[in-house]
Design an enzyme around this catalytic site. Structure first.
Site, PDB file in Angstrom:
ATOM      1  N   HIS A 117       2.156   1.598  -3.542  1.00 28.29           N
ATOM      2  CA  HIS A 117       1.052   1.872  -4.457  1.00 28.29           C
ATOM      3  C   HIS A 117       0.618   3.343  -4.354  1.00 28.29           C
ATOM      4  O   HIS A 117       0.478   4.032  -5.377  1.00 28.29           O
ATOM      5  CB  HIS A 117      -0.110   0.932  -4.112  1.00 28.29           C
ATOM      6  CG  HIS A 117      -1.355   1.150  -4.888  1.00 28.29           C
ATOM      7  ND1 HIS A 117      -1.741   0.327  -5.916  1.00 28.29           N
ATOM      8  CD2 HIS A 117      -2.334   2.082  -4.777  1.00 28.29           C
ATOM      9  CE1 HIS A 117      -2.901   0.751  -6.409  1.00 28.29           C
ATOM     10  NE2 HIS A 117      -3.282   1.812  -5.728  1.00 28.29           N
ATOM     11  N   GLU A 118       0.408   3.815  -3.137  1.00 24.02           N
ATOM     12  CA  GLU A 118      -0.091   5.182  -2.958  1.00 24.02           C
ATOM     13  C   GLU A 118       0.989   6.222  -3.268  1.00 24.02           C
ATOM     14  O   GLU A 118       0.687   7.283  -3.831  1.00 24.02           O
ATOM     15  CB  GLU A 118      -0.660   5.380  -1.548  1.00 24.02           C
ATOM     16  CG  GLU A 118      -1.774   4.427  -1.163  1.00 24.02           C
ATOM     17  CD  GLU A 118      -3.004   4.401  -2.080  1.00 24.02           C
ATOM     18  OE1 GLU A 118      -3.096   5.205  -3.035  1.00 24.02           O
ATOM     19  OE2 GLU A 118      -3.872   3.548  -1.850  1.00 24.02           O
ATOM     20  N   ILE A 119       2.240   5.941  -2.937  1.00 21.21           N
ATOM     21  CA  ILE A 119       3.312   6.885  -3.278  1.00 21.21           C
ATOM     22  C   ILE A 119       3.491   6.938  -4.792  1.00 21.21           C
ATOM     23  O   ILE A 119       3.707   8.017  -5.366  1.00 21.21           O
ATOM     24  CB  ILE A 119       4.611   6.547  -2.520  1.00 21.21           C
ATOM     25  CG1 ILE A 119       4.420   6.864  -1.026  1.00 21.21           C
ATOM     26  CG2 ILE A 119       5.806   7.313  -3.096  1.00 21.21           C
ATOM     27  CD1 ILE A 119       5.532   6.377  -0.111  1.00 21.21           C
TER      28      ILE A 119
ATOM     29  N   CYS B 158       0.822  -1.214   0.000  1.00 18.43           N
ATOM     30  CA  CYS B 158       0.000   0.000   0.000  1.00 18.43           C
ATOM     31  C   CYS B 158       0.856   1.264   0.000  1.00 18.43           C
ATOM     32  O   CYS B 158       0.551   2.224  -0.718  1.00 18.43           O
ATOM     33  CB  CYS B 158      -0.948   0.009   1.196  1.00 18.43           C
ATOM     34  SG  CYS B 158      -2.261  -1.220   1.076  1.00 18.43           S
TER      35      CYS B 158
END
Length: 165
Positions: A133-135, A130
């Site tokens: 993915h978010e970065i 996560c």
């Protein structure tokens, strides 16, 4: 707290790098609260400000409702393990489609909390996936860009078909 409209793939805003947060104030805390409500309604386990059309480096994750949500302001990957893992991923901006993506098994990130305190966090497994993915999303890289061209095209066609129905 407000549930905000989610930007849908292939909106070009998802491909734009987000700007660093420079002011930590009540407005940012309200944005983080809106992100949390929007993510829960989607439903999802992670969301960035760009997912709702706000080009700021702000992430909210909630992997376990019992543990609660965590907010990351200006997160950056400081270190990534050489070991890799495959994990199924998807996005609130492309609901209904998922695929396995290869990511580092462990990462260390730095970020600020909503009070402006610098923090570091080491993670593995789903949390590490996560974080990466978010970065990536904050950097303007939508998750399907990590797939082969063939897999990406197949997913896009599936998503487009689902959107038409």
């Amino acid at each position: 707290m407000t549930i905000r409209p989610i930007v849908r793939y292939p909106d070009r805003r998802l491909a734009m790098p987000a700007r660093p947060v420079t002011v930590l104030d009540d407005g940012l805390r309200a944005l983080a609260a809106d992100l949390l409500e929007t993510m829960r309604a989607a439903p999802g386990i992670g969301i960035t400000a760009p997912h709702i059309g706000v080009p700021l480096r702000l992430v909210v994750l909630e992997l376990d409702p019992k543990v609660g949500a965590q907010t990351y302001v200006n997160p950056e990957i400081e270190w990534a393990s050489p070991e890799m893992i495959l994990h199924k991923e998807g996005s609130v901006s492309m609901p209904g489609v998922t695929d396995e993506v290869q990511r580092h098994a462990r990462v260390r990130i730095s970020y600020h909390d909503l009070n402006g305190n610098l923090q570091t966090e080491e993670s593995d497994g789903l949390r590490a996936v996560c974080h990466q993915h978010e970065i990536d999303q904050l950097d303007g890289m939508f998750w399907i860009q990590r797939l082969s061209r063939l897999k990406r095209e197949r997913l896009v066609k599936k998503f487009e078909k689902m959107a038409r129905e």
